[in-house]
Design a protein around this motif. Structure first.
Motif, short mmCIF file in Angstrom:
data_model
loop_
_atom_site.label_atom_id
_atom_site.label_comp_id
_atom_site.label_asym_id
_atom_site.label_seq_id
_atom_site.Cartn_x
_atom_site.Cartn_y
_atom_site.Cartn_z
N TYR A 121 98.05 105.67 5.01
CA TYR A 121 96.80 104.93 5.10
C TYR A 121 95.65 105.80 4.60
N TYR A 135 91.44 105.97 5.04
CA TYR A 135 90.27 105.51 5.78
C TYR A 135 89.06 106.29 5.27
N ARG A 193 84.89 107.45 6.52
CA ARG A 193 83.77 107.42 7.47
C ARG A 193 82.52 107.80 6.72
N GLY A 208 78.34 109.03 9.68
CA GLY A 208 78.45 108.95 11.13
C GLY A 208 78.72 107.57 11.67
N LYS A 209 79.11 106.67 10.78
CA LYS A 209 79.42 105.32 11.24
C LYS A 209 80.90 105.21 11.62
N GLU A 210 81.41 103.99 11.69
CA GLU A 210 82.81 103.83 12.09
C GLU A 210 83.74 104.30 10.99
N ILE A 211 84.96 104.60 11.37
CA ILE A 211 86.00 104.94 10.41
C ILE A 211 86.56 103.62 9.89
N PHE A 254 89.01 101.29 7.43
CA PHE A 254 90.29 101.20 6.72
C PHE A 254 90.03 100.89 5.25
N HIS A 278 96.69 100.62 2.69
CA HIS A 278 97.93 101.00 3.34
C HIS A 278 99.07 100.92 2.32
N SER A 334 92.92 95.55 1.44
CA SER A 334 91.78 94.71 1.76
C SER A 334 90.50 95.50 2.02
N PHE A 357 89.66 110.07 5.10
CA PHE A 357 90.81 110.48 5.90
C PHE A 357 92.07 109.79 5.38
N GLN A 408 99.54 106.77 14.26
CA GLN A 408 99.10 107.27 12.96
C GLN A 408 98.56 108.68 13.15
N PHE A 412 96.52 111.73 11.54
CA PHE A 412 95.48 111.90 10.55
C PHE A 412 95.43 113.31 9.97
N GLY A 413 95.04 113.37 8.71
CA GLY A 413 94.73 114.65 8.09
C GLY A 413 93.32 115.07 8.44
N PRO A 414 92.91 116.27 8.01
CA PRO A 414 91.59 116.80 8.35
C PRO A 414 90.46 116.14 7.58
N TYR A 460 91.14 107.74 20.05
CA TYR A 460 91.36 108.94 19.28
C TYR A 460 90.25 109.93 19.61
N GLU A 517 88.07 118.39 11.77
CA GLU A 517 89.46 118.00 11.94
C GLU A 517 89.57 116.49 11.84
N GLY A 518 90.80 116.00 11.65
CA GLY A 518 91.00 114.56 11.67
C GLY A 518 91.14 114.06 13.09
N GLY A 556 85.72 101.92 16.10
CA GLY A 556 84.31 101.89 16.45
C GLY A 556 83.60 103.09 15.83
N GLN A 557 82.31 103.22 16.14
CA GLN A 557 81.48 104.26 15.51
C GLN A 557 81.67 105.63 16.12
#
Lengths: 119, 114
Positions: free
Chosen positions: A33, A35, A37, A40-43, A45, A48, A58, A91, A108, A110-112, B36, B42-43, B105-106
């Motif tokens: 996947y 993603y 960000r 500073g908002k949401e992560i 998608f 995939h 999508s 990400f 899932q 995640f990478g850094p 999470y 970091e992720g 979410g944020q």
């Protein structure tokens, strides 16, 4: 066991240039996947992969973004040409089964992330 | 249209006390929820999850509560420790999305003070 790795960790480019981000998932994970960000908002998608096939794209913002997963192993995300609003942290995550069921969603990992700055 | 919302961007708590992080969602198709945790540079790392068939899930110091009628979930950390200081993201997925994509979410930045 090695985790998800991403390269580069940071990238600073000028508007109009091209940047390619790379993700190496955990070995044996068919699901990958992307993603993002922003500010500073949401992560959010983006897309995939299941092995080398795009299962869901999508979330891709527009046709300036191109993702590939050669041979079902690592993946690249190319932005061409980059715009200011593309700045953010990208990400990559991988999972083994990629299933969403009533009993749970496969974890899932995640990478850094890659921090992209477009000037 | 943000389907998962964390309305508190930050939270400060004293060490040893309880931390409560909140999350609201709008999509009634969501049936699995996750938290999470993310440290700088970091992720995100998976912390705890809950299925919509449950209203509580506990793992050590971490408990997640789900109120489906209110479309609200919360993460309780008891007792809070300085090492818990991080950004916490709430995420959701839907069973009709077989790919398992997560809607986040944020984030809420938790600071636990010694």
């Amino acid at each position: 066991e090695a985790g998800v790795t991403q390269f580069p960790s940071h990238s600073v480019i000028e508007k109009g240039q091209t940047v390619t981000l790379r993700c190496d998932p955990i070995s044996g994970h068919d699901n990958l996947y992307w993603y993002r960000r922003v500010m500073g908002k949401e992560i959010k998608f983006l897309l995939h992969f299941v092995k080398e096939s795009k299962q869901d794209e999508s979330g891709m913002p527009n046709n300036r973004f191109l993702a590939e997963r050669t041979g079902g192993t690592y993946s690249t995300l190319k932005v061409q040409p980059a715009e200011l609003e593309d700045s953010g942290v990208y990400f990559c995550a991988s999972s083994q089964w990629g299933l969403a069921t009533i009993s749970g969603t496969d974890t899932q990992y995640f990478g850094p992330g890659t921090r992209l700055t477009v000037l | 249209d943000q389907q998962v919302k964390q309305n508190s961007p930050s939270l400060s708590v004293q060490e040893g006390r309880i931390s409560i992080l909140n999350c609201d969602y709008t999509n009634s198709m969501f049936d699995y929820f996750l938290w999470y945790k993310k440290y700088p540079a970091e992720g995100p790392t998976f912390l705890i999850s809950i299925s919509s068939i449950k209203d509580k899930n506990e793992d050590g110091r971490f408990t997640v509560f789900l109120n489906k009628s209110a479309k609200h979930l919360s993460l309780h950390i008891v007792p809070s420790q300085p090492g818990d200081s991080a950004v916490y993201f709430c995420a959701a997925s839907a069973i009709d999305n077989q790919g398992g994509k997560l809607i986040f979410g944020q984030g809420t930045e938790l600071s636990v003070k010694p």
